[in-house]
Motif scaffolding. Structure first.
Motif, PDB file in Angstrom:
ATOM      1  N   TYR A 145     -71.310 -15.638  19.977  1.00  0.00           N
ATOM      2  CA  TYR A 145     -71.856 -16.339  18.806  1.00  0.00           C
ATOM      3  C   TYR A 145     -73.357 -16.621  18.970  1.00  0.00           C
ATOM      4  O   TYR A 145     -74.131 -16.468  18.034  1.00  0.00           O
ATOM      5  CB  TYR A 145     -71.061 -17.614  18.517  1.00  0.00           C
ATOM      6  CG  TYR A 145     -69.761 -17.307  17.806  1.00  0.00           C
ATOM      7  CD1 TYR A 145     -69.740 -17.107  16.423  1.00  0.00           C
ATOM      8  CD2 TYR A 145     -68.570 -17.174  18.499  1.00  0.00           C
ATOM      9  CE1 TYR A 145     -68.549 -16.795  15.756  1.00  0.00           C
ATOM     10  CE2 TYR A 145     -67.385 -16.859  17.850  1.00  0.00           C
ATOM     11  CZ  TYR A 145     -67.379 -16.677  16.477  1.00  0.00           C
ATOM     12  OH  TYR A 145     -66.205 -16.368  15.822  1.00  0.00           O
ATOM     13  N   GLY A 146     -73.749 -17.069  20.144  1.00  0.00           N
ATOM     14  CA  GLY A 146     -75.172 -17.232  20.436  1.00  0.00           C
ATOM     15  C   GLY A 146     -75.909 -18.188  19.516  1.00  0.00           C
ATOM     16  O   GLY A 146     -75.312 -19.031  18.835  1.00  0.00           O
ATOM     17  N   LYS A 147     -77.196 -18.045  19.513  1.00  0.00           N
ATOM     18  CA  LYS A 147     -78.110 -18.967  18.846  1.00  0.00           C
ATOM     19  C   LYS A 147     -77.849 -19.094  17.342  1.00  0.00           C
ATOM     20  O   LYS A 147     -77.873 -20.186  16.792  1.00  0.00           O
ATOM     21  CB  LYS A 147     -79.531 -18.452  19.083  1.00  0.00           C
ATOM     22  CG  LYS A 147     -80.647 -19.365  18.645  1.00  0.00           C
ATOM     23  CD  LYS A 147     -81.991 -18.700  18.981  1.00  0.00           C
ATOM     24  CE  LYS A 147     -83.159 -19.416  18.358  1.00  0.00           C
ATOM     25  NZ  LYS A 147     -83.558 -20.609  19.115  1.00  0.00           N
ATOM     26  N   VAL A 148     -77.565 -17.983  16.676  1.00  0.00           N
ATOM     27  CA  VAL A 148     -77.400 -18.013  15.220  1.00  0.00           C
ATOM     28  C   VAL A 148     -75.934 -18.184  14.838  1.00  0.00           C
ATOM     29  O   VAL A 148     -75.586 -18.974  13.949  1.00  0.00           O
ATOM     30  CB  VAL A 148     -77.973 -16.720  14.599  1.00  0.00           C
ATOM     31  CG1 VAL A 148     -77.834 -16.775  13.075  1.00  0.00           C
ATOM     32  CG2 VAL A 148     -79.431 -16.538  15.017  1.00  0.00           C
ATOM     33  N   GLY A 149     -75.064 -17.467  15.537  1.00  0.00           N
ATOM     34  CA  GLY A 149     -73.648 -17.480  15.185  1.00  0.00           C
ATOM     35  C   GLY A 149     -73.002 -18.845  15.322  1.00  0.00           C
ATOM     36  O   GLY A 149     -72.184 -19.238  14.491  1.00  0.00           O
ATOM     37  N   LEU A 150     -73.378 -19.585  16.349  1.00  0.00           N
ATOM     38  CA  LEU A 150     -72.784 -20.910  16.548  1.00  0.00           C
ATOM     39  C   LEU A 150     -73.117 -21.831  15.390  1.00  0.00           C
ATOM     40  O   LEU A 150     -72.302 -22.642  14.951  1.00  0.00           O
ATOM     41  CB  LEU A 150     -73.279 -21.533  17.864  1.00  0.00           C
ATOM     42  CG  LEU A 150     -72.550 -21.102  19.133  1.00  0.00           C
ATOM     43  CD1 LEU A 150     -73.214 -21.735  20.353  1.00  0.00           C
ATOM     44  CD2 LEU A 150     -71.080 -21.485  19.079  1.00  0.00           C
ATOM     45  N   LYS A 151     -74.335 -21.679  14.879  1.00  0.00           N
ATOM     46  CA  LYS A 151     -74.763 -22.504  13.758  1.00  0.00           C
ATOM     47  C   LYS A 151     -73.971 -22.134  12.504  1.00  0.00           C
ATOM     48  O   LYS A 151     -73.464 -23.008  11.795  1.00  0.00           O
ATOM     49  CB  LYS A 151     -76.259 -22.288  13.521  1.00  0.00           C
ATOM     50  CG  LYS A 151     -76.843 -23.200  12.486  1.00  0.00           C
ATOM     51  CD  LYS A 151     -78.344 -23.086  12.459  1.00  0.00           C
ATOM     52  CE  LYS A 151     -78.903 -24.178  11.561  1.00  0.00           C
ATOM     53  NZ  LYS A 151     -80.336 -24.347  11.718  1.00  0.00           N
TER      54      LYS A 151
END
Lengths: 495, 458
Positions: free
Chosen positions: B342-348
């Motif tokens: 998910y990383g920086k953008v996906g988690l958001k």
């Protein structure tokens, strides 16, 4: 290398940076389905609680993640690659059917708070495993709630304390042999007991006379590992139990070495009052690089009222349920019911074995340890000649004369394609080599191991520097642990 | 037995090599009167196919095909398939604790990445390699605060997961660690007046959860100020890790005690999960649990080792920071892979979907029943108060393969006929509408104040 065995050879493995070093904006490994409800305005909804930035979290694609972790995995040794003879760790084969059944949808996706009516499958697994473990240990009641061995110790000693408390005096001390694992004294401290050391005798066992002298009304329990960390069965266990019981104390058994006993002898039959098991040792659930474990605690009848809550009960309508009304319970030691996924795996292992398989497993484990012992006797110093059960402990006394210590031999063993044995433990053996092959090794693998150990002993005589500089074949050489502890770098930071 | 790699002839040969007449010779150290001379009374040896069938039946009896609205410390999120492919690699699955660093670099580097990502997400400076779960992490964090401050008592929010509170109480009971509890206000947030009265010069820490057990996001900065003003630490427990994608992390906390189950770990009837403790660099030597650190080998090459072991039981024995040994390594690896996916953008984006589904559901429920705690922001859980007993509503839902919210009578009788509902990205609008429809059967058709508030927010 003096005598190259067939066990291992050099092969290519890939270099790989940190996941953060692969990241760049706009790459992604995720995709969410379209939202089927109106999208909210997060700023309005959350106000100042809204998070704006996720810092240096990575942005990478799926193939990069697959390669990243696959490459990392190739830098690990594993049971699947060969013998992993860590003493007291019981690194046995982890059956794959265990993994399959643990992932069945109703079990993997069962919510811990779903109604009991639709949780009968999970409850049946808990009940069945509990019954099997009680039969194996010969004890009367059990909790599966503790998440690991040390957590089981904590639970067991909390029950010991509650038991004494109920009699009007919690008592002050716990006796622990000097051969014990470090979790034993650490646990006793957490339960408010002071620790009193019990010296082992020349045969590596509890000195019964010393125990008798040290046992008094202040002692709540003796924490005993049996077989102990030397792999030696405490032959006077019945006397030990008698001495404890005569003065109102309890006998706690650390079940770390239960792999030597299953199907052959039951702790409940030789006077143990409370004990923990390690499902990740004796019952084949994978160690996974350090966990998860599971540390059930089995007790005899007088301790039953103090089990953590809830406990599983059969209800009048024939269904299973959780019982929370336990006024004398020590309370909860973990949320929900413990590491349920490990229960599934351990039960699958027990079912795959049956009574005959479990007994054969124990016999093979003891057979293997004695085969290794026979093979290395005379090559390495055997500090205690007492018969070995499932593991054998040598020392580096002979090699130390040439300046080579147990850790050096262990590192050299890596070059021969083996994981090292447990080094420098138990503490009563200076420079210990603690070897537990488990039942999972065939003759050839053990012959290769013995040959490797003999070859290293020869190297120590002829070319000790090769051993001192080992390992020579790994992607990194010996790492600077002192620097790591002096100036800890515990996370990645962008340059 | 199919797991055992020896033929009868091998066994004979080994016995001969050892110089034993029979296997019984090797068990001679066990006094004869205790030896078991019968079969264990356990089920007979089964074929693999029989084992799979047996567990399939158990799976069917265990809520298979039900959709649930339960959260309360165990959250149903989608698990990317690569998590299981990667953790099934034998080199991860069947390795021990990475004490022999040269042949454990895979596990060690993964832990180092895990520690880094937990720091990034929580706003802390250091994180450990894992604890058993969120409840024991909370208990160990409280004990750590006692060591750091030299004070002995702990103030706990009543809105901390009730089972976490029970575990903290169990751990505290023989440590001379008095506990005080602080209730919640009308908004569902911690009652600050009560908190102020509860903190004493002996308070080592204030232990809260955010989002709390009701899903309400606490005013962490204000609580931190109150704690710090009085020389106490602030420990924040996070049970729903996905919240960190959109909710400001508790940067003012001194210790974060997390449950990371939401990040790719099956709800699995309650475990295994993944606790974590994160904190400030200055407290690291009081932290329990394993830590991986970066170092170099003899050739100057980067590598990783377990470090600061002098805190741990195998070195310090009864003076250790904790008795923890085995942790949740493989589960932490699941979490690690999930965070990378998910990383920086996906988690958001993931967290936003949770927020949207929950806002929609709370709005819909609010048309027929009272949704409590409207005055503060929430993440993906909310409390619905009904005129009908939630157990009765739930049994109606169960007939439609829906598992309703968790009735709170057991944990919070003062809330009356209330239940804790949870929506994640997995919850469909259809199931929300069905649940609301079935709840509405017994409830009066009058929008609550909450409904109006939600409308304004959108």
């Amino acid at each position: 290398m003096k005598r190259m065995t067939r066990k291992a050879t050099r092969h290519v493995n890939h270099n790989e940076g940190l996941i953060f070093e692969k990241s760049s904006p706009g790459k992604a490994a995720w995709k969410l389905p379209p939202l089927d409800v109106p999208e909210v305005n997060t700023a309005k909804l959350l106000g100042t609680a809204e998070r704006k930035d996720l810092g240096h979290m990575p942005e990478v694609s799926e193939i990069e993640i697959i390669r990243h972790f696959t490459r990392l995995s190739t830098w690990n040794y594993a049971i699947d690659l060969g013998m992993y003879p860590l003493g007291s760790c019981t690194m046995k084969y982890n059956p794959r059917v265990n993994e399959v059944v643990a992932r069945l949808e109703g079990l993997a996706n069962g919510h811990p708070y779903q109604p009991e009516k639709i949780s009968q499958g999970a409850l049946r697994i808990i009940k069945t495993l509990s019954e099997c473990l009680l039969e194996i240990t010969g004890m009367d009641a059990i909790t599966l709630q503790p998440a690991a061995g040390a957590h089981g110790e904590l639970t067991g000693l909390l029950m010991v304390r509650a038991y004494h408390d109920a009699k009007g005096n919690p008592r002050k001390k716990v006796l622990i042999p000097d051969s014990a694992h470090g979790t034993n004294p650490a646990t006793a401290a957490m339960v408010g007991y002071s620790v009193e050391n019990l010296k082992s005798n020349a045969r590596g066992m509890v000195e019964v006379a010393a125990l008798e002298a040290q046992m008094n009304d202040d002692v709540a329990a003796l924490m005993l590992t049996n077989p102990n960390t030397l792999g030696v069965f405490e032959q006077e266990i019945h006397k030990i139990a008698q001495i404890m019981h005569a003065k109102g104390g309890l006998l706690y058994m650390d079940g770390a070495n239960m792999n030597a006993l299953v199907g052959k002898v039951r702790p409940g039959d030789f006077g143990v009052d409370v004990m923990h098991l390690n499902l990740h040792k004796t019952f084949s659930t994978p160690h996974g690089g350090g966990g998860p474990g599971s540390g059930p605690v089995a007790v005899n009848q007088p301790l039953e009222p103090f089990l953590p809550k809830p406990v599983v009960i059969s209800k009048s309508d024939g269904t299973l349920g959780f019982e929370y009304e336990r006024p004398q319970s020590v309370g909860r030691v973990r949320s929900f019911y413990g590491n349920f996924g490990m229960f599934v795996r351990a039960l699958a292992y027990i079912l795959a074995n049956g009574p005959d398989g479990l007994r054969q497993t124990t016999e093979d484990a003891v057979l293997n340890a004695n085969y290794i012992r026979k093979g290395l006797e005379g090559v390495y110093d055997l500090p205690y000649a007492t018969p070995s059960m499932h593991e054998v402990v040598f020392s580096d006394k002979l090699q130390a004369k040439r300046g080579v210590r147990t850790m050096d031999i262990a590192k050299r063993l890596i070059d021969y394609g083996f994981h090292p044995y447990t080094t420098a433990f138990p503490l009563i053996v200076p420079g210990a080599l603690m070897i537990e092959p488990t039942e999972s090794e065939d003759r050839e693998e053990m012959d290769l191991f013995v040959e490797a150990m003999k070859s290293i002993a020869e190297e120590v005589e002829e070319d000790p520097q090769t051993v001192l500089d080992a390992p020579h074949t790994t992607r990194v050489s010996r790492l600077d642990e002192t620097a790591a502890a002096r100036k800890p770098v515990l996370r990645w930071k962008p340059e | 037995m199919r797991y055992l790699p020896k033929s009868p002839a091998d066994r004979e040969a080994i016995l001969k090599a050892i110089g034993a007449r029979s296997i019984d010779d090797l068990f001679a150290p066990i006094p004869a009167e205790y030896r078991l001379n019968r079969d264990l009374k356990i089920p007979r040896q089964m074929a693999e196919s029989e084992i799979v069938d047996w567990f399939r039946l158990r799976s069917k009896e265990n809520g298979l095909e039900y959709t649930n609205f339960l959260g309360a410390g165990a959250y149903v999120h989608y698990r990317p398939v690569i998590i299981d492919s990667l953790i099934s690699r034998g080199e991860f699955l069947t390795a021990y604790t990475p004490y022999q660093a040269e042949i454990s670099q895979g596990t060690l580097q993964a832990i180092f990445e895990f520690q880094t990502m937990i720091c990034e997400l929580t706003g802390m400076e250091v994180a450990n390699a894992s604890m058993y779960d969120g409840s024991t992490a909370a208990a160990e964090a409280a004990m750590m605060a006692v060591r750091v401050t030299g004070r002995s008592s702990v103030v706990i929010a009543k809105s901390l997961h009730p089972e976490y509170r029970e575990v903290v109480a169990t751990y505290a009971c023989h440590q001379g660690m008095p506990l005080a509890t602080v209730g919640f206000a009308e908004t569902g947030r911690l009652n600050l007046q009560e908190l102020e009265q509860a903190i004493t010069p002996d308070t080592a820490c204030v232990l809260i959860q955010s989002p709390n057990f009701f899903g309400t996001i606490e005013d962490v900065a204000t609580i931190a100020e109150l704690a710090h003003k009085n020389g106490a630490l602030l420990v924040v427990s996070i049970a729903e890790a996905v919240s960190l994608g959109i909710v400001e992390p508790p940067r003012d906390a001194d210790i974060v005690a997390m449950e990371a189950q939401s990040f790719g770990v099956p709800v699995g009837f309650g475990g295994p999960y993944c606790g974590v403790i994160a904190t400030r660099e200055k407290f690291v030597r009081q932290m329990p649990g394993r830590l991986a650190g970066q170092t170099t080998d003899r050739n100057g090459k980067r590598g990783f080792v377990l470090t600061l072991a002098t805190r741990e039981q195998h070195i310090r024995r009864e003076k250790a920071t904790s008795n923890i040994c085995t942790n949740q390594a493989l589960v932490a690896l699941m979490v690690n892979i999930f965070m990378a996916v998910y990383g920086k953008v996906g988690l958001k984006e993931l967290a936003k979907q949770n927020l949207s589904k929950t806002a929609y559901a709370a709005d819909q429920f609010g048309r027929h029943a009272r949704v409590l705690f409207a005055g503060a922001p929430r993440f993906n859980e909310f409390v619905v108060q009904t005129s009908e007993d939630p157990y009765v509503i739930n049994s109606r839902l169960l007939g439609h393969k829906l598992v309703g919210g968790l009735p709170l009578r057991k944990f919070y009788p003062e809330l009356g006929k209330a239940a804790l509902w949870c929506c994640t990205e997995m919850t469909t609008r259809t199931s929300i509408d069905t649940a609301v429809g079935m709840l509405a059967e017994s409830e009066a058709e009058e929008p609550s104040g909450e409904h109006a508030a939600e409308e304004v927010a959108r």
